[in-house]
Write an enzyme that holds these catalytic residues in place. Structure first.
Site, mmCIF file in Angstrom:
data_model
loop_
_atom_site.group_PDB
_atom_site.id
_atom_site.type_symbol
_atom_site.label_atom_id
_atom_site.label_comp_id
_atom_site.label_asym_id
_atom_site.label_seq_id
_atom_site.Cartn_x
_atom_site.Cartn_y
_atom_site.Cartn_z
ATOM 1 N N TYR A 93 6.694 3.926 6.388
ATOM 2 C CA TYR A 93 5.641 2.969 6.146
ATOM 3 C C TYR A 93 4.696 2.754 7.417
ATOM 4 O O TYR A 93 4.432 3.787 8.170
ATOM 5 C CB TYR A 93 6.276 1.917 5.561
ATOM 6 C CG TYR A 93 5.156 0.685 5.156
ATOM 7 C CD1 TYR A 93 4.619 1.201 4.053
ATOM 8 C CD2 TYR A 93 4.883 -0.478 5.518
ATOM 9 C CE1 TYR A 93 3.658 0.208 3.378
ATOM 10 C CE2 TYR A 93 4.056 -1.399 5.104
ATOM 11 C CZ TYR A 93 3.411 -0.732 3.797
ATOM 12 O OH TYR A 93 2.267 -1.694 3.347
ATOM 13 N N ARG A 146 -9.103 -1.767 0.235
ATOM 14 C CA ARG A 146 -8.697 -2.194 1.760
ATOM 15 C C ARG A 146 -7.339 -1.897 2.192
ATOM 16 O O ARG A 146 -6.376 -2.724 2.105
ATOM 17 C CB ARG A 146 -8.943 -3.707 1.600
ATOM 18 C CG ARG A 146 -9.136 -4.383 2.956
ATOM 19 C CD ARG A 146 -8.436 -5.611 3.344
ATOM 20 N NE ARG A 146 -6.813 -5.271 3.365
ATOM 21 C CZ ARG A 146 -5.852 -5.935 3.626
ATOM 22 N NH1 ARG A 146 -5.936 -7.112 3.875
ATOM 23 N NH2 ARG A 146 -4.623 -5.680 3.572
ATOM 24 N N LYS A 164 5.578 1.430 -0.231
ATOM 25 C CA LYS A 164 6.246 0.106 -0.360
ATOM 26 C C LYS A 164 7.335 0.235 -1.409
ATOM 27 O O LYS A 164 8.486 -0.572 -1.246
ATOM 28 C CB LYS A 164 5.012 -0.836 -1.165
ATOM 29 C CG LYS A 164 4.092 -1.278 -0.360
ATOM 30 C CD LYS A 164 4.523 -2.865 0.474
ATOM 31 C CE LYS A 164 3.344 -3.192 1.225
ATOM 32 N NZ LYS A 164 3.659 -4.601 1.760
ATOM 33 N N GLU A 235 -1.643 -5.174 -3.978
ATOM 34 C CA GLU A 235 -1.427 -4.600 -2.684
ATOM 35 C C GLU A 235 -2.783 -3.986 -2.312
ATOM 36 O O GLU A 235 -3.455 -3.309 -3.260
ATOM 37 C CB GLU A 235 -0.319 -3.531 -2.714
ATOM 38 C CG GLU A 235 -0.082 -2.995 -1.535
ATOM 39 C CD GLU A 235 0.705 -3.799 -0.441
ATOM 40 O OE1 GLU A 235 0.466 -3.813 0.817
ATOM 41 O OE2 GLU A 235 1.413 -4.514 -1.125
ATOM 42 N N ASP A 236 -3.207 -4.569 -1.240
ATOM 43 C CA ASP A 236 -4.324 -4.026 -0.626
ATOM 44 C C ASP A 236 -5.623 -4.058 -1.523
ATOM 45 O O ASP A 236 -6.456 -3.137 -1.438
ATOM 46 C CB ASP A 236 -4.237 -2.597 -0.060
ATOM 47 C CG ASP A 236 -3.079 -2.356 1.326
ATOM 48 O OD1 ASP A 236 -2.816 -3.734 1.690
ATOM 49 O OD2 ASP A 236 -2.809 -1.553 1.852
ATOM 50 N N ASP A 258 1.077 -9.236 -2.271
ATOM 51 C CA ASP A 258 2.054 -9.076 -0.826
ATOM 52 C C ASP A 258 1.045 -9.475 0.154
ATOM 53 O O ASP A 258 1.546 -10.217 1.203
ATOM 54 C CB ASP A 258 2.438 -7.897 -0.603
ATOM 55 C CG ASP A 258 3.476 -7.845 0.231
ATOM 56 O OD1 ASP A 258 4.419 -8.832 0.646
ATOM 57 O OD2 ASP A 258 3.634 -6.884 1.136
ATOM 58 N N ASP A 259 -0.147 -9.136 0.251
ATOM 59 C CA ASP A 259 -1.181 -9.196 1.474
ATOM 60 C C ASP A 259 -1.391 -10.761 1.586
ATOM 61 O O ASP A 259 -1.337 -11.204 2.970
ATOM 62 C CB ASP A 259 -2.464 -8.687 1.292
ATOM 63 C CG ASP A 259 -2.251 -7.188 1.135
ATOM 64 O OD1 ASP A 259 -1.656 -6.532 1.843
ATOM 65 O OD2 ASP A 259 -2.555 -6.632 0.045
ATOM 66 N N ASN A 397 -2.486 -4.119 11.001
ATOM 67 C CA ASN A 397 -2.040 -2.523 10.838
ATOM 68 C C ASN A 397 -2.902 -1.633 10.675
ATOM 69 O O ASN A 397 -3.907 -1.759 10.119
ATOM 70 C CB ASN A 397 -1.081 -2.461 9.714
ATOM 71 C CG ASN A 397 0.318 -3.330 9.962
ATOM 72 O OD1 ASN A 397 0.875 -3.372 10.992
ATOM 73 N ND2 ASN A 397 0.705 -4.190 8.895
#
Length: 537
Positions: A93, A146, A164, A235-236, A258-259, A397
């Site tokens: 990850y 993103r 993930k 996610e993202d 999750d973000d 990150n």
């Protein structure tokens, strides 16, 4: 189902044991002659894996090796990851997965996830039948716009989903066959990717507007029909879509982002733990964010709920939170203010970052910009002047995009900063003392939340679940960790933490009436532990 035999058995990653097949099994399953003579146990196989990894000259080569192992042998891969999580998590990850996503099309070996494009419109439910597993419990989905702090990577974002879900298994005990990495490939506005002859995604500009929304609606509806017990993790997604989709589906579907929510819970846990060092009361804190996208606003939203749970009114709660972006302090008179930012936009004059620190006098500074170096020396020194123990969280990150390094935070605060980051930093020596930076990693949160939802079959994922997850995570931090400046438990304890978070999530789900009576017995600590995947032969 009948177990495959011969080469087909060796090609099944869920059943393959490779050289660990016994003499009896080799005879029984038609493996004689297909394997070298010696029979290995898992421990010796694991030592071989670690030796091969450690000989690799770069992290991306280590990533490729581990990814190939995952495709060959689930149990050996996850046993190795579980037993050596502190060494290997940065490889499967962040930060290595960022590079893997950028190079995804160039290092592609074998397909691992599932892809839906606009050309599947009207047939998505039929296409989903091509996925071989019937009992999917966790789906991690992105449209790749993103990815981490790297921007629009289109279909290359599949690397994030694979990583993930590896953490769902290794850290949360979800069974590998119950995981689905799903790329909604609606194109990319990254011209360099579209021009890359090796790029594997739908080679068009991004689908937007009603066409995007209707495709997403068809996909979510098809997923619910195909796998009605599955949790969907978004996610993202870029900020605007992230909030829109969360609001659209959170009360209809077993889903979360999750973000927005996972990051918020991990960060809230870090702030709670920091208070155990500073001695401050949570309800008295003031928190300033650098960044006003999905992550920062999601953290602010959960922080506001946490303030309310500590007795503050909604008005007082949001007054303790301020957001700054590249245009300065977010204020009520800003033109084109997004709906999700409005609650955190005070009626005052705008000001730059340093002015906002001076005026607001925050106890904690939280960065979610995706831009390295935005926590300047002046900013950190100002925080250190205002606070005996300034709380500095550089969450972006991968590590190369962190707002400041751990070394900078400690040096610029004369060793007084309480520091956490999104990706791991090595221990820092400063004036004879060793600091062990904490990592506010979502991996402490989402595997446990997913496990709790999976075992309880809770029909929705709610904000109180993330508040409970944050409190549970904080309770797991030992005093010796806090003395070393670490706000989170060792990664080696993450499966135990996930079990406790799952238990807390189940309790919230039962309290909110989201668990059917027939599933109540599945939510005890022993039942949850018994349901967790354990990678053994």
């Amino acid at each position: 189902m009948t177990k495959p035999t011969g080469k087909a058995l060796l090609d099944d990653p869920g059943l393959n044991k490779s050289t660990a097949f016994t003499r009896k099994e080799r005879e029984q399953y038609g493996l004689r002659g297909l394997l070298p003579y010696n029979v290995s146990d898992m421990e010796s196989q694991k030592r071989r894996v670690l030796g091969n990894i450690r000989r690799k000259g770069s992290d991306i080569e280590k990533y490729i090796f581990l990814n190939a192992l995952q495709e060959r042998n689930h149990r050996l891969f996850f046993r190795t990851i579980t037993d050596h999580i502190e060494e290997l998590l940065p490889l499967i990850y962040t930060p290595t997965v960022g590079q893997a996503c950028k190079e995804f099309a160039h290092i592609f070996r074998q397909t691992q996830g599932f892809y839906i494009t606009p050309e599947d419109r009207g047939e998505i439910r039929k296409v989903l039948d091509n996925w071989p597993e019937q009992d999917v419990r966790v789906i991690v989905m992105t449209d790749g716009e993103r990815i981490l702090g790297l921007g629009d990577l289109g279909a290359n974002g599949m690397g994030i989903l694979i990583g993930k879900l590896a953490l769902y298994v290794a850290c949360g005990g979800i069974w590998p066959k119950q995981c689905l990495p799903l790329m909604l490939d609606v194109g990319t506005d990254n011209k360099e990717l579209r021009a890359d002859p090796f790029y594997l995604g739908w080679p068009h500009e991004r689908l937007r507007g009603d066409a995007y929304d209707s495709l997403m609606e068809e996909l979510v509806t098809a997923l619910q029909d195909k796998w009605p017990r599955a949790l969907i993790q978004f996610e993202d997604f870029a900020g605007q879509n992230a909030f829109r989709l969360l609001e659209r589906y959170r009360d209809r579907v077993r889903m979360f982002n999750d973000d927005i929510q996972g990051t918020a819970a991990a960060t809230l846990a870090g702030v709670y733990a920091a208070n155990r060092i500073t001695g401050k009361t949570f309800a008295d804190l003031r928190i300033l964010f650098l960044g006003a996208g999905g992550a920062a606003t999601g953290i602010a939203g959960l922080m506001a709920r946490a303030f309310e749970s500590h007795g503050l009114s909604r008005e007082d709660a949001v007054s303790r939170l301020r957001l700054v972006d590249h245009n300065g302090l977010v204020t009520a008179d800003r033109e084109g203010l997004d709906d999700w930012l409005a609650p955190f936009a005070p009626e005052c004059e705008s000001m730059d970052f340093i002015e906002a620190i001076e005026a607001f006098e925050p106890d904690a500074l939280i960065g979610a910009t995706g831009v390295s170096g935005t926590f300047t020396e002046e900013a950190v020194r100002t925080m250190a002047r205002l606070n005996d123990r300034p709380v500095i969280f550089a969450l972006s990150n991968p590590t190369t995009h962190a707002e400041c390094t751990a070394e900078q935070a400690y040096a610029w605060s004369e060793g007084r900063a309480i520091f956490a980051s999104g990706s791991s930093f090595r221990p820092v020596e400063f004036e004879g003392k060793t600091f062990h930076p904490g990592q506010a990693n979502n991996a402490y949160i989402f595997p446990g939340v997913g496990l709790g939802i999976s075992v309880s079959a809770a029909t929705r994922v709610t904000e109180p679940m993330f508040l409970a997850a944050a409190e549970t995570l904080t309770d797991s931090v030992r005093e010796e960790s806090l003395k070393a400046g670490t706000l989170f438990p060792p990664l080696s304890e993450i499966r135990s933490v996930s079990l406790q978070i799952a238990r807390s999530v189940c309790e919230v789900a039962k309290r909110e009436g989201l668990v059917e009576e027939s599933a109540q017995k599945q939510t005890t600590a022993d039942a949850i532990a018994g349901a967790m995947y354990e990678p053994r032969y």
